[in-house]
Design a protein around this motif. Structure first.
Motif: not given
Length: 791
Positions: A510-516, A723-735, A742-748
């Protein structure tokens, strides 16, 4: 190899100084290293050979092979590939474990750290080399998945040696020092139950998804009513029932011979073990959970207990030999077992004798390379067949050895050789007969496995018979080596730093981990972040032990909680970019000087982990430190006081978007408590497992394992509710889970991949917690700390 004690000469005149001498300890040390070295070479050869089977070599130009290897991809694994991924992890765990044990003989800390790094790099290099070589050996699959899994397995094997290497060494030496059937039975019982549990959770295609478990039940693989999972063939039903009973007979015999409990308690415990296995199989997707197996396990345990009582009824030892039965009884038992072997391995007896068929079968059997037949199938099927061959010939070896011991004419060694040769003849007859059966496969590997099972049975029977003629003597005590917990912590930090540094180059992390990891100084950043991880997970265990074994009063607990958060902030501040910390705790909005607002935000949020981890430590220590119970009450009061403060400060007033949007309903008190409960389940399971590891896997092992297994579904369900099951952000719907894992925002991640990622993340955190806390929890650690305070 753990250090051996210095021997003392009590007869040396006028000298009280210890003298080093070449005695049994040095001999044990040398022989253990030689055994580990031989095992390491043999297992390495097995790993290489098994990774290239069926040895269908196909040449490729060197440049073409290099180009193909540079373009290998990470494959998205479905549920059908989980077992293969786990098998690759397990393949390299023993490899790294035995090689590090081989190089462990030096007492120099620098040498041990260098050996650890060398083994990790060598195992990773071997994995890469095997994957590259598989290009030339179709139909082997070349993928990054195998390299990642095998490298992870190597790290686990290395970590296991650091944690339990000395215990395994003492266990191995204990086999040589074992005295009497009772001691031997106890060791065999633990080993047999370990194999029984391990086999029954294969092929490790684990799932905690309620949807998948529902589909498993809907497909008829969860049977709640006994004897309703019938098969069409009556013979198959009988065979299944018979084997399910027989596999629990040895457990009943061994448990009864240990003489630790009365027969009723032994039977109830073994029945509970059978029920636990069936419960665990609910979470193994391809296994069938059947309550019938609980009843057959209970019946097999009862038969085993009855046989053990019969064997022990004629004490003293002279009468025990008669209790085995006379020579004619042994011959009858051998004939009955031979009939069972041939019935099982030759069923359904549809022999064919035409020349063309036999010629093709003989050609196929003589040209097939060893182990090739086990490649074409699942890992579970391969293990089943191996245990099938060994298990049926093991009792035959015991019976033949007992019969050889009854014969008094001629030298005993001659009859021992006859027993071994008879096992080989029977195994050869089974394989030759399978040449005539269309549905069977005569194989050289099976013949070797059957001989190995028979010879192992002979060896065990001869060992038990020799004990009856040995004089009783004191079992030598093999002392546990003293290891500094801080030395282990240093090795853990180095290992974590290497993994964190490697994670920055793995796009699937996950990119959040790599960016640490800071990009300007990645090595220093990884080392600092590893220190932060060790502190975050390890300090609560040290503090809980320090509080409960020293003279500190419970009122000091808030000070320890505050210290935990302050040091964690500075370690993370040194390792992670400030923008990543702001993404977690929110950007400052007050006009406070320096970074005081960020520090306050972080400590308030971090207090949630501090509270649950300290509580988990106190609960784990309560098993062997009665004083911990008093701290549990103080901790409970502190938790009730701090949780509302944490919720108000972090959720309501700070209103950090990256946190509140991940919580269901925008962060209601109910969802906040669900998340807290999930973290507490994880912390408690890690502390219980650390307690077992800190005791050398001698105290609290079952409790630690069960808590670890149960934490996967319990923590997942609690976090899923929070945790929230439906988040609408960045023009996408994800949990929220997709955002975090996930790997990044482009590959949920897809739902199936998300479960795999959660399981891997949960297991990684669980292992990190247990490894960080093991030096400070457990029976051995607590006794050492109490002794220090008394002195």
């Amino acid at each position: 190899m753990p250090e051996m004690p210095i021997a003392y000469n009590p007869h040396s005149a006028g000298s009280a100084q210890p003298q080093r001498k070449s005695g049994p300890d040095e001999k044990n040390s040398t022989e253990t290293r030689q055994f580990l070295l031989l095992l390491a070479f043999a297992y390495t050869a097995f790993v290489i050979y098994g990774s290239l089977v069926p040895l269908h070599f196909q040449p490729h130009p060197w440049e073409e092979a290099r180009a193909f290897f540079r373009d290998i991809r990470y494959l998205n694994l479905g549920i059908g590939s989980r077992a293969d991924w786990v098998a690759n992890i397990l393949l390299f765990v023993p490899l790294a474990f035995v090689w590090l044990g081989t190089l462990w003989h030096s007492k120099i800390v620098g040498w041990r750290i260098a050996a650890t790094l060398l083994v990790l790099l060598a195992c990773t290099g071997l994995s890469v080399a095997i994957e590259f070589t598989q290009i030339f050996f179709p139909p082997r699959t070349v993928s990054l998945n195998d390299i990642y899994a095998e490298t992870l397995g190597a790290f686990i094997g290395i970590s296991l040696w650091w944690v339990i290497g000395s215990s395994v060494t003492r266990w191995y030496l204990g086999w040589r020092a074992v005295e009497g059937p009772m001691d031997l039975a106890q060791r065999l019982l633990y080993g047999y139950l370990f194999l029984l549990f391990g086999y029954n959770i294969l092929p490790l295609d684990l799932t905690i998804s309620p949807v998948e478990i529902y589909h498993k039940w809907h497909e008829g693989r969860i049977v709640l009513i006994p004897f309703t999972n019938g098969q069409a063939d009556l013979a198959q039903q009988f065979y299944g029932f018979l084997t399910d009973v027989l596999i629990w007979v040895p457990a009943g015999v061994l448990a009864s011979l240990t003489a630790r409990y009365d027969t009723k308690r032994i039977w109830l415990r073994l029945t509970a073990a059978a029920a636990m296995i069936e419960f665990l199989q609910i979470f193994v997707y391809t296994r069938v959970t059947d309550t019938t197996d609980i009843l057959t396990g209970s019946l097999g345990s009862a038969i085993g207990i009855w046989l053990a009582i019969r064997w022990r009824a004629g004490e003293p030892a002279v009468k025990q030999a008669k209790a085995v039965g006379n020579t004619s009884g042994l011959i009858a038992g051998i004939l009955l077992w031979l009939a069972l072997i041939f019935a099982v391995f030759w069923y359904p007896f549809d022999f064919r004798t035409d020349g063309a068929f036999l010629h093709s079968r003989l050609t196929e059997a003589t040209t097939r390379v060893p182990l090739a037949i086990y490649y074409f199938g699942t890992e579970y099927r391969a293990v089943t067949e191996v245990l099938h061959k060994i298990g049926f010939f093991f009792p035959l070896g015991i019976l033949l050895a007992l019969l050889a011991g009854k014969i008094r004419s001629g030298p005993p060694s001659l009859w021992k050789m006859a027993a071994l040769a008879s096992t080989g003849i029977v195994a050869g007859s089974v394989e030759v007969g399978q040449l005539f059966l269309p549905g069977k496969f005569a194989d050289l590997t099976d013949w070797v496995l059957e001989i190995a099972g028979g010879w192992a049975g002979c060896a065990l029977a001869w060992r038990i018979m020799s004990m009856r003629h040995q004089r009783v003597r004191t079992t030598p005590v093999i002392p546990a080596p003293r290891h500094s917990p801080w030395l282990f912590a240093g090795g853990l930090v180095l290992g974590l730093a290497l993994l964190l540094l490697a994670a920055t180059y793995i796009p699937e992390v996950p990119y959040n981990v790599r960016k640490l990891i800071g990009q300007e100084h990645p090595v220093l950043s990884s080392l600092a972040l590893a220190c932060a991880v060790a502190w975050i997970f390890g300090f609560p265990a040290w503090a809980a032990r320090h509080l409960t074994t020293g003279s500190q009063r419970p009122e000091y607990l808030p000070a320890y909680l505050l210290l935990h958060g302050i040091v964690a902030w500075f370690l993370l501040r040194m390792s992670a970019p400030l923008e990543m910390i702001h993404k977690i705790v929110g950007s400052p909005i007050l006009d406070w000087p320096w970074e005081w607002e960020s520090i306050g935000r972080f400590i308030s949020l971090f207090a949630l982990w501090s509270v649950v981890s300290f509580g988990a430590g106190f609960i784990s220590l309560r098993s062997w430190l009665p004083k911990a119970s008093g701290f549990i009450w103080v901790w409970s009061v502190a938790t009730l006081a701090l949780l509302p403060v944490i919720y108000i400060v972090v959720i309501r007033y700070a209103a950090t978007d990256n946190l509140t949007e991940l919580l269901a309903g925008g962060g209601t008190p109910k969802t906040f408590l669900w998340v807290a409960a999930g973290l507490f389940m994880l912390a408690l399971a890690g502390a219980q497992l650390a307690g077992a590891l800190g005791s050398g896997m001698r105290v609290g092992t079952m409790r630690g394992v069960l808590w670890s297994i149960a934490s996967f579904p319990l923590a997942y369900l609690a976090l899923h509710a929070g945790f929230e099951s439906y988040i609408i952000k960045y023009g996408q719907v994800f949990s929220a889970f997709q955002f975090l894992l996930s790997q990044d925002r482009a590959h949920y991640a897809t739902p199936m991949e998300l479960l795999l990622r959660y399981g891997f993340a949960h297991g990684t955190l669980l292992f990190a917690i247990a490894a960080s806390q093991a030096p400070f929890l457990g029976h051995n650690a607590c006794k050492s700390n109490i002794a220090q305070h008394q002195n």
